[in-house]
Write a protein that holds these residues in place. Structure first.
Motif, PDB file in Angstrom:
ATOM      1  N   THR A 187      10.488   8.768   1.920  1.00  0.00           N
ATOM      2  CA  THR A 187      10.455   8.280   0.543  1.00  0.00           C
ATOM      3  C   THR A 187       9.091   7.648   0.294  1.00  0.00           C
ATOM      4  O   THR A 187       8.357   7.332   1.224  1.00  0.00           O
ATOM      5  N   SER A 188       8.786   7.443  -1.000  1.00  0.00           N
ATOM      6  CA  SER A 188       7.475   6.887  -1.351  1.00  0.00           C
ATOM      7  C   SER A 188       7.305   5.482  -0.782  1.00  0.00           C
ATOM      8  O   SER A 188       6.198   5.064  -0.456  1.00  0.00           O
ATOM      9  N   GLY A 189       8.427   4.743  -0.669  1.00  0.00           N
ATOM     10  CA  GLY A 189       8.329   3.371  -0.187  1.00  0.00           C
ATOM     11  C   GLY A 189       7.758   3.298   1.216  1.00  0.00           C
ATOM     12  O   GLY A 189       6.975   2.396   1.534  1.00  0.00           O
ATOM     13  N   PHE A 190       8.119   4.273   2.044  1.00  0.00           N
ATOM     14  CA  PHE A 190       7.614   4.264   3.419  1.00  0.00           C
ATOM     15  C   PHE A 190       6.105   4.459   3.436  1.00  0.00           C
ATOM     16  O   PHE A 190       5.366   3.703   4.078  1.00  0.00           O
ATOM     17  N   THR A 191       5.647   5.494   2.705  1.00  0.00           N
ATOM     18  CA  THR A 191       4.214   5.767   2.690  1.00  0.00           C
ATOM     19  C   THR A 191       3.456   4.549   2.176  1.00  0.00           C
ATOM     20  O   THR A 191       2.422   4.162   2.728  1.00  0.00           O
ATOM     21  N   GLY A 192       3.987   3.948   1.107  1.00  0.00           N
ATOM     22  CA  GLY A 192       3.315   2.790   0.514  1.00  0.00           C
ATOM     23  C   GLY A 192       3.224   1.648   1.497  1.00  0.00           C
ATOM     24  O   GLY A 192       2.160   1.058   1.706  1.00  0.00           O
ATOM     25  N   LYS A 193       4.362   1.335   2.137  1.00  0.00           N
ATOM     26  CA  LYS A 193       4.351   0.221   3.081  1.00  0.00           C
ATOM     27  C   LYS A 193       3.413   0.518   4.241  1.00  0.00           C
ATOM     28  O   LYS A 193       2.662  -0.348   4.692  1.00  0.00           O
ATOM     29  N   PHE A 194       3.461   1.761   4.714  1.00  0.00           N
ATOM     30  CA  PHE A 194       2.602   2.123   5.840  1.00  0.00           C
ATOM     31  C   PHE A 194       1.141   1.912   5.464  1.00  0.00           C
ATOM     32  O   PHE A 194       0.373   1.318   6.222  1.00  0.00           O
ATOM     33  N   ALA A 195       0.770   2.379   4.246  1.00  0.00           N
ATOM     34  CA  ALA A 195      -0.632   2.225   3.818  1.00  0.00           C
ATOM     35  C   ALA A 195      -1.009   0.755   3.735  1.00  0.00           C
ATOM     36  O   ALA A 195      -2.077   0.343   4.210  1.00  0.00           O
ATOM     37  N   VAL A 196      -0.123  -0.057   3.138  1.00  0.00           N
ATOM     38  CA  VAL A 196      -0.456  -1.472   2.957  1.00  0.00           C
ATOM     39  C   VAL A 196      -0.547  -2.177   4.310  1.00  0.00           C
ATOM     40  O   VAL A 196      -1.467  -2.968   4.557  1.00  0.00           O
ATOM     41  N   PHE A 197       0.392  -1.870   5.212  1.00  0.00           N
ATOM     42  CA  PHE A 197       0.371  -2.544   6.514  1.00  0.00           C
ATOM     43  C   PHE A 197      -0.880  -2.130   7.304  1.00  0.00           C
ATOM     44  O   PHE A 197      -1.507  -2.952   7.970  1.00  0.00           O
ATOM     45  N   THR A 198      -1.251  -0.842   7.206  1.00  0.00           N
ATOM     46  CA  THR A 198      -2.467  -0.404   7.886  1.00  0.00           C
ATOM     47  C   THR A 198      -3.668  -1.168   7.358  1.00  0.00           C
ATOM     48  O   THR A 198      -4.512  -1.649   8.131  1.00  0.00           O
TER      49      THR A 198
ATOM     50  N   ALA B 273       4.012   4.018  -6.391  1.00  0.00           N
ATOM     51  CA  ALA B 273       5.322   4.317  -5.796  1.00  0.00           C
ATOM     52  C   ALA B 273       6.363   3.321  -6.281  1.00  0.00           C
ATOM     53  O   ALA B 273       7.458   3.692  -6.719  1.00  0.00           O
ATOM     54  N   TYR B 274       6.010   2.030  -6.221  1.00  0.00           N
ATOM     55  CA  TYR B 274       6.963   0.986  -6.591  1.00  0.00           C
ATOM     56  C   TYR B 274       7.344   1.089  -8.065  1.00  0.00           C
ATOM     57  O   TYR B 274       8.506   0.898  -8.434  1.00  0.00           O
TER      58      TYR B 274
END
Lengths: 240, 99, 522
Positions: free
Chosen positions: C427-438, C372-373
């Motif tokens: 946006t892709s950034g949200f999904t990415g951050k959510f995955a990483v934070f989880t 995503a990034y």
């Protein structure tokens, strides 16, 4: 104290002196020579570490090629170069010294406090394929074959880089001597320009020559010293 | 002789090199300090090759020399380019402003 | 004895290296006017071919069709080239991401109509900036086609870096990817003095950090007796508390953290991002980060996995510093490229959370985040290269005031990418951050996730500031113009936008794929 220790302590001290000389020399040339000195001493240490191939390569590649390239560049940049190409920061030297001391203490305490490493020696490994070079070759062309192949990309990159940054090309074909002389013949100034200082009271480069009628000729001066504000006027003076 | 001495020597040389990188401001001397650090790493590799009884360390040192040679070419090319630009920048200032 | 060299597994790398060599041959033997016409097809075909091969072999393995690759695979796990390379799920996914990024990066490199003088690189890098020579070469329309072999070699290095299975191969891959980037950084067409300074800084600090990596490798090798990750991991379990080992791990961490741009090894980022030609920043900013994180994860999960209780505290501190420093310094910037550079530092911190998690979900979430990034970075810098004034790119923030009225399309897409960087939903950034934070919470790094959320909030502030500047600030005479690019940049922006939106709205297929990618082979 055996022979190895004697060699080690002498060359180790020399190597450290060389490294310190590099950091502390004011002039870049002196630094380069100190580095070369340290590298030769390291080559001696490689012999005591049962690495004759590395010792030879160290001398050929490092002192022979790398350091000489450094010296070449120093000659291009100017032997006296001590100009700084990086930015200066306030208090940077002090901070850097502190950082260096702290880092050195950390690293050396890490290395020194380790349990004594077993000294297995390389006699077995060197003997496997009939010698040090054969053993290295076996590893390079088997285990590290991919790394060896990829290194070629590195060397090609270096060549392209040097060509791109240093090779100057011409945007127009070079004029032949015939063309040059023809061009010159069709200008009003067929003879060379008057020298600075000719028929003048001084012979300094910034003193214009006097023409036969007594007027100073700006055309006799190097471009930088001409009084006229436009470079073109001097050129016109020549051609008209 | 205790092979740790070689490692300590490598550590000292590495530290001096790192110190040179942060203290010196002449790009060429900085670059030489980096070379000194690579040399220290090579010494550590050669030492480790002897203590572990494998030749991998010597191969690594050999590769480092190749890499260093390529790196020196690129680095010095960059430094020479900058030097030419900066030296002529003062002369060509008028040209630069016109652009 | 014949050396083992599994062409099937190494094909993506071999294709790119071969393309690089062919590209040099073109430079050497083809007349100047035809070079670009040959280089462009070579670059795009080789990247696409490499990618298609990679995807087809990965799907073949996943579907159990081992016959296609000669039956050499045991699932998605193979050690190839005598132990130099580990082909596994995460490695192949990273390679695929890198090839996609390289494709879009090549589109930006090929752009010629944004700048009236030609592409983003100097007509001749050897001429002095502002000299008569440079004017003549530019007027005659010369261009430096040597950027293409350099680009291809950088891609080859990036492909090898995350799949290297021993410290020596990793070091060489690191250099192969870095040297071309150092050179390309100094070749900007406009403001070449800045560009050359960026190149020098990048080079000196890069060489400095690779020396750290190397010394660390030597120390690890002196303890483990091998540089191969699997052997190192086994050897480390016997000698856990040796200080020399921790020193080695620390030094290797310095070398790799420098490449990903983590605090306190981030100082090169703003200068290099600001000074380098923008297409290079897009490609380098995305590609180096992806490749270096791939290598960082492999080193610390595979080789130093047994030491995780020793290095996790260090990574905690670095992750916190990186997120906080990156976000706070980004707020104070007035140059858009510098601001994005600090934002990239902050993003490094977010991905480090996944590293600290040390769980399989840490690997999979980081793979998603990097994909995503990477595309957001490509898109954002592609748009930066379009906003120009008479002297080149207009990077000062004041020149972006009122851009929304001047060019609503560009400003809207730019806002979309900023939202993605900030992590706004859809946006892709949200999904990415959510995955990483989880993954971080699963791995027990709750405090880190809290810091990450707070610094995301700080970061959202400066992204919002740019959006406000573009849409709700009146135009001044200082406001820059937006140029209409050719199909190259339009395609690049289109692909990046599509990926950013798709990964935000329907992320599930990719999330499944990164989970399927599994863990590292040892």
């Amino acid at each position: 104290m055996n022979g190895e220790s004697v060699v080690f302590w002498i060359t180790a001290i020399f190597a450290v002196v060389g490294a310190l000389g590099m950091v502390l020399s004011r002039k870049a040339v002196h630094s380069a020579l100190w580095v070369a000195f340290a590298m030769v001493n390291l080559a001696v240490l490689y012999f005591t570490l049962q690495a004759p191939f590395l010792a030879t390569t160290q001398i050929v590649v490092y002192t022979g090629a790398v350091m000489m390239l450094f010296l070449f560049v120093l000659m291009i940049v100017g032997v006296d170069s001590s100009d700084s190409l990086l930015e200066t920061l306030k208090g940077q030297r002090l901070l850097a010294t502190l950082f260096g001391l702290a880092f050195g203490a950390l690293l050396l305490s890490g290395v020194a406090s380790t349990i004594a490493l077993r000294d297995n020696g390389l006699d077995v490994a060197n003997g496997d394929y009939g010698g040090n070079i054969q053993g290295i070759a076996h590893l390079v062309f088997n285990r590290y074959l991919l790394a060896f192949e990829v290194t070629s990309a590195l060397l090609i990159t270096a060549v392209i880089g040097a060509m791109v940054l240093a090779h100057r090309e011409r945007w127009a074909p070079r004029k032949t001597q015939a063309e040059l002389s023809r061009e010159r013949t069709f200008t009003s100034q067929v003879t060379p320009l008057p020298n600075p200082g000719v028929l003048a009271r001084h012979n300094a480069v910034d003193t214009p020559a006097l023409l036969p009628d007594g007027t100073p000729s700006q055309a006799s001066l190097p471009k930088q010293f001409r009084e006229t504000s436009h470079e073109d006027e001097a050129a016109k003076e020549v051609t008209s | 002789m205790n092979p740790n001495n070689y490692l300590i020597l490598a550590g000292i040389l590495f530290t001096i090199g790192a110190f040179g990188v942060v203290v010196r401001r002449n790009a060429i001397i900085v670059f030489m300090s980096v070379e000194m650090m690579l040399n220290a790493a090579n010494l550590a590799f050669a030492t480790a090759a002897r203590t572990t009884g494998t030749l991998d360390g010597q191969v690594a040192a050999f590769f480092v020399m190749v890499v260093a040679a390529a790196e020196v070419v690129v680095g010095l090319a960059i430094i020479v380019t900058i030097f030419r630009t900066r030296r002529s920048a003062s002369i060509d200032e008028a040209n630069l402003l016109k652009y | 004895m014949k050396p083992s060299f599994e062409y099937a597994a190494l094909a993506p790398i071999v294709i790119m290296l071969t393309a690089g060599v062919l590209s040099v041959v073109i430079e050497a033997f083809v007349p100047r006017t035809y070079r670009r016409g040959l280089q462009l097809p070579l670059v795009f075909v080789s990247i696409a071919g490499s990618f298609v091969y990679l995807v087809s072999s990965a799907t073949a393995i996943l579907n159990g069709d081992a016959a296609m690759t000669g039956g050499q695979y045991q699932g998605l796990r193979q050690i190839a080239a005598g132990g130099s390379v580990a082909i596994d799920g995460p490695g192949m996914f990273t390679q695929g991401t890198l090839l996609l990024v390289a494709f879009v990066g090549a589109l930006l490199f090929a752009e010629r109509s944004v700048d009236p003088q030609g592409d983003a690189f100097a007509s001749r890098a050897s001429t002095l900036p502002g000299s008569e020579d440079e004017r003549q070469f530019t007027a005659q329309g010369w261009s430096q086609t040597e950027i293409w072999p350099l680009f291809l070699f950088a891609v080859s290095g990036m492909l090898l870096f995350p799949v290297s299975n021993d410290l020596l191969t990793m070091f060489i891959a690191l250099e192969v990817l870095s040297l071309p980037l150092y050179l390309l950084a100094g070749m900007a067409r406009r403001r070449r003095l800045l560009s050359q300074e960026a190149s020098l800084k990048y080079f000196v600090l890069g060489a400095f950090s690779s020396a750290f990596f190397l010394f660390g490798s030597a120390l690890i090798y002196s303890v483990a007796g091998s540089m191969t990750f699997g052997t190192v991991a086994t050897a480390l379990t016997d000698t856990l508390q040796d200080p020399i080992l921790l020193t080695g791990v620390g030094l290797i961490a310095v070398g790799l953290l420098f490449k990903v741009g983590a605090v306190p090894f981030h100082q090169w980022t703003p200068d290099v991002y600001q000074g380098s030609p923008t297409p290079l920043v897009a490609f380098m900013g995305a590609g180096t980060k992806i490749a270096a994180f791939g290598a960082l994860f492999r080193t610390f999960y595979v080789a130093f996995g047994g030491l995780r209780w020793e290095w996790r505290p260090m990574m905690w501190v670095i992750a916190i510093l990186t997120m906080v420093v990156g976000s706070i310094l980004a707020v104070t910037q007035t140059d858009i490229k510098r601001m994005l550079a600090y934002s990239s530092v902050a993003h490094t911190g977010f991905i480090l959370i996944a590293l600290v998690a040390t769980t399989p979900s840490g690997i999979s979430s980081s793979l998603f985040y990097l994909l995503a990034y990477g595309f957001t970075t490509l898109g954002v810098f592609a748009l930066v290269s379009l906003v120009r004034d008479s002297t080149g790119e207009a990077t000062h923030l004041s020149q972006w005031a009122g851009l929304g009225k001047k060019s609503p399309v560009v400003a809207s897409i730019f806002a979309l990418f900023l939202f993605a960087l900030a992590g706004i939903p859809l946006t892709s950034g949200f999904t990415g951050k959510f995955a990483v934070f989880t993954a971080g919470v699963e791995g027990g790094a709750n405090a880190l996730v809290i810091v990450a959320v707070v610094s995301s909030a700080i970061a959202a502030f400066f992204y919002a500031r740019v959006v406000v500047l573009m849409f709700f600030t009146p135009e001044t005479e200082n406001t820059a113009d937006v140029v209409i690019p050719s199909y190259f940049t339009i395609a690049a922006i289109g692909i990046s936008t599509a990926v950013t939106l798709l990964l935000g709205i329907v992320p599930q297929p990719v999330l499944d794929a990164v989970v399927k990618a599994g863990v590292f082979v040892r």
